[in-house]
Each structure stands twice: as C-alpha cells, then as structure tokens.
Design a protein around this motif. Sequence first.
Motif, mmCIF file in Angstrom:
data_model
loop_
_atom_site.group_PDB
_atom_site.id
_atom_site.type_symbol
_atom_site.label_atom_id
_atom_site.label_comp_id
_atom_site.label_asym_id
_atom_site.label_seq_id
_atom_site.Cartn_x
_atom_site.Cartn_y
_atom_site.Cartn_z
ATOM 1 N N LYS A 168 -18.838 -18.946 -52.094
ATOM 2 C CA LYS A 168 -17.784 -18.193 -52.771
ATOM 3 C C LYS A 168 -16.384 -18.576 -52.314
ATOM 4 O O LYS A 168 -15.399 -18.024 -52.803
ATOM 5 C CB LYS A 168 -17.988 -16.687 -52.538
ATOM 6 N N LEU A 169 -16.284 -19.496 -51.376
ATOM 7 C CA LEU A 169 -14.990 -19.827 -50.783
ATOM 8 C C LEU A 169 -14.554 -21.226 -51.198
ATOM 9 O O LEU A 169 -15.148 -22.227 -50.785
ATOM 10 C CB LEU A 169 -15.092 -19.739 -49.251
ATOM 11 N N MET A 176 -19.631 -23.838 -59.781
ATOM 12 C CA MET A 176 -19.893 -23.528 -58.379
ATOM 13 C C MET A 176 -19.567 -24.750 -57.525
ATOM 14 O O MET A 176 -19.866 -25.868 -57.885
ATOM 15 C CB MET A 176 -21.359 -23.132 -58.195
ATOM 16 N N LYS A 177 -18.962 -24.512 -56.346
ATOM 17 C CA LYS A 177 -18.559 -25.621 -55.499
ATOM 18 C C LYS A 177 -19.784 -26.327 -54.942
ATOM 19 O O LYS A 177 -20.826 -25.740 -54.733
ATOM 20 C CB LYS A 177 -17.664 -25.133 -54.364
ATOM 21 N N ARG A 178 -19.647 -27.582 -54.698
ATOM 22 C CA ARG A 178 -20.739 -28.364 -54.126
ATOM 23 C C ARG A 178 -20.635 -28.288 -52.611
ATOM 24 O O ARG A 178 -19.584 -28.489 -52.031
ATOM 25 C CB ARG A 178 -20.625 -29.817 -54.583
ATOM 26 N N ASN A 179 -21.748 -27.985 -51.952
ATOM 27 C CA ASN A 179 -21.739 -27.809 -50.511
ATOM 28 C C ASN A 179 -22.589 -28.864 -49.833
ATOM 29 O O ASN A 179 -23.623 -29.283 -50.339
ATOM 30 C CB ASN A 179 -22.298 -26.424 -50.128
ATOM 31 N N HIS A 180 -22.160 -29.268 -48.659
ATOM 32 C CA HIS A 180 -22.944 -30.169 -47.827
ATOM 33 C C HIS A 180 -23.021 -29.516 -46.456
ATOM 34 O O HIS A 180 -21.996 -29.162 -45.879
ATOM 35 C CB HIS A 180 -22.263 -31.537 -47.688
ATOM 36 N N TYR A 181 -24.238 -29.340 -45.927
ATOM 37 C CA TYR A 181 -24.408 -28.688 -44.639
ATOM 38 C C TYR A 181 -24.892 -29.718 -43.631
ATOM 39 O O TYR A 181 -25.922 -30.354 -43.807
ATOM 40 C CB TYR A 181 -25.395 -27.524 -44.748
ATOM 41 N N LEU A 231 -9.543 -14.632 -45.999
ATOM 42 C CA LEU A 231 -10.394 -15.025 -47.120
ATOM 43 C C LEU A 231 -11.845 -14.583 -46.934
ATOM 44 O O LEU A 231 -12.523 -14.199 -47.892
ATOM 45 C CB LEU A 231 -10.354 -16.548 -47.288
ATOM 46 N N VAL A 232 -12.327 -14.633 -45.693
ATOM 47 C CA VAL A 232 -13.732 -14.359 -45.419
ATOM 48 C C VAL A 232 -14.048 -12.869 -45.449
ATOM 49 O O VAL A 232 -15.112 -12.458 -45.936
ATOM 50 C CB VAL A 232 -14.140 -14.982 -44.062
#
Length: 269
Positions: free
Chosen positions: A70-71, A1-6, A240-241
């Motif tokens: 998911k993107l 799973m991609k790592r996300n930063h918000y 993509l979305v």
Amino acid sequence: MKRNHYLFVSLFLLAAGTLGGCSSKEATSATGDQVILVGTQNDYPPFAFADDNNELTGYDIEVVKAIDEKLDGYEFEFVAVPWDSMFLALESNKIQAIADQVAKTPERQAKYLFTDESYFAAETVIAVKSGREDIQTVEDLEGKAVGALAGDSYTLLLEEYNETAKTPIDLKYSESGNPSEILQDVQNGRVDAYVNDPIMIDAVLEKNDLGVEIVGQPLVNDDMGIVLKNGEQGEELKALVDPILEQLKQDGTLAKLSNKWTGGEYIPE
C-alpha cells in the motif's frame, strides 16, 4: 498495484560494506523506489524466521509486506540480523527499520523512532523443564539461573526486577543469541527457566519436541511497533506507515495474519 521485490540479505554483506555505506535515499530499486532495509531475526518463529528454502517469513515479515503493498515510492528489503546487533545496525544506518517483535518500552521510545500504531499485543511468560513445580512467578526466579538475551524486553524486565530484589536472579546471557538454544538449556538443566513470548516458545517446543512447559500467569503485556531510523526519512516514513497500519487493523488484515501465524488474534485495540 506496485511491484515488490523482497530480498533476504545476509549480515556479512552489510559488514563487508556492500550495503552498509549507503543510505536508503541513495539506494533505489529497479522501479525507482527508495529501498528501505528492514532488519529482523531469522530464528524467531512464528514471527520472523528462515523457512526450508532459507527465505524469511513469519508474521512480522508479512505485516511489512502488507504495508509495502500500500506504500508507493518505497520498497522494503529484509535483512537477517542477530538480535544483539539489531539496534547497532539501525544506528549505523545499515538498516533503516526493524520489524522483529520490538516492545515499545519507555527507554526505547526515548532513543528510537517507533510507529504510533502497534501491530501485535504480546505476553511475557516463564518456561521451565516439564514437571517442575517450584517456579510459578517472577519471585520464584530469585537466586535461580535464567537464560537471557542481552537487550531484549524480557531481559530488561528481569534486570529491572534485580535492582530491588533481595536475592537477584542469576541471568545467564546467551552467546548464540538463539532462543531455541536457551530453551534446550532449560530442558537439559543448564538453566532453570527462560522468560519470553509464549507463542514463540510454543513454536520452538513443537518444532524441537522439547520437554519444556509454560507456567504461571503472564508477567506483563507489551505492544509491538515497527522501529524506524531516527531522522527526516524516518519521520517521513512514520507519517506514511501509521495510517496504513491503522487501515490494516480496521480491515481485518492484521487479525487474519495473526490467526494464520499464531492461531489467535493478538491485535492491540
């Protein structure tokens, strides 16, 4: 799973040029993903608002985070933008997307790029001071003072009504751009009514213990979509979305988030 930063970025940083001068193609995260700045309000509960830790949260925020999970190749960062500056920020590329309960009206769809898939089905209702009985319909608003936010779909509805009304509605445009302050004006008698989304209204009334109530039947129903910056990158993101939004709808994620934040499933078919 991609790592996300918000990231919760304040608008004055954009105005100062910290982020405003670069496109999202020029901005990349530590993981090399292209950064997409997503504009939203910080005072529109339960859809987009700042919590007690001053972090953006709410239904719209969590929908975007679910998309980001998911993107691949992109990373979404949130920017708190006042409503009256939202579309200007998009047009000037200070943000590249909006997730802020934006109704897909024909006028907006002609000017901006929306996702085909909608992620929320909203109603439009009238709120008045508790106990008031003379207002039930939009016709009852004729000649009365109604709080308004410039450019939102609820105000546009009333502006269009005024074009043919025998006695126009007296629209009082808010300088603060804050729905909760307009609802306080309703309670205090500075305006007669306010037209907006019932879920947001109920959230503000509960938080602030205001003597205001929703009356009559819903005026209209609207589907909400994510707005993207017009151009090649916006078109690429839209392609993509949209499938991801459809997937989130089919697997129950949107329904789960809607129940969490609004207490019901308000998902377009």
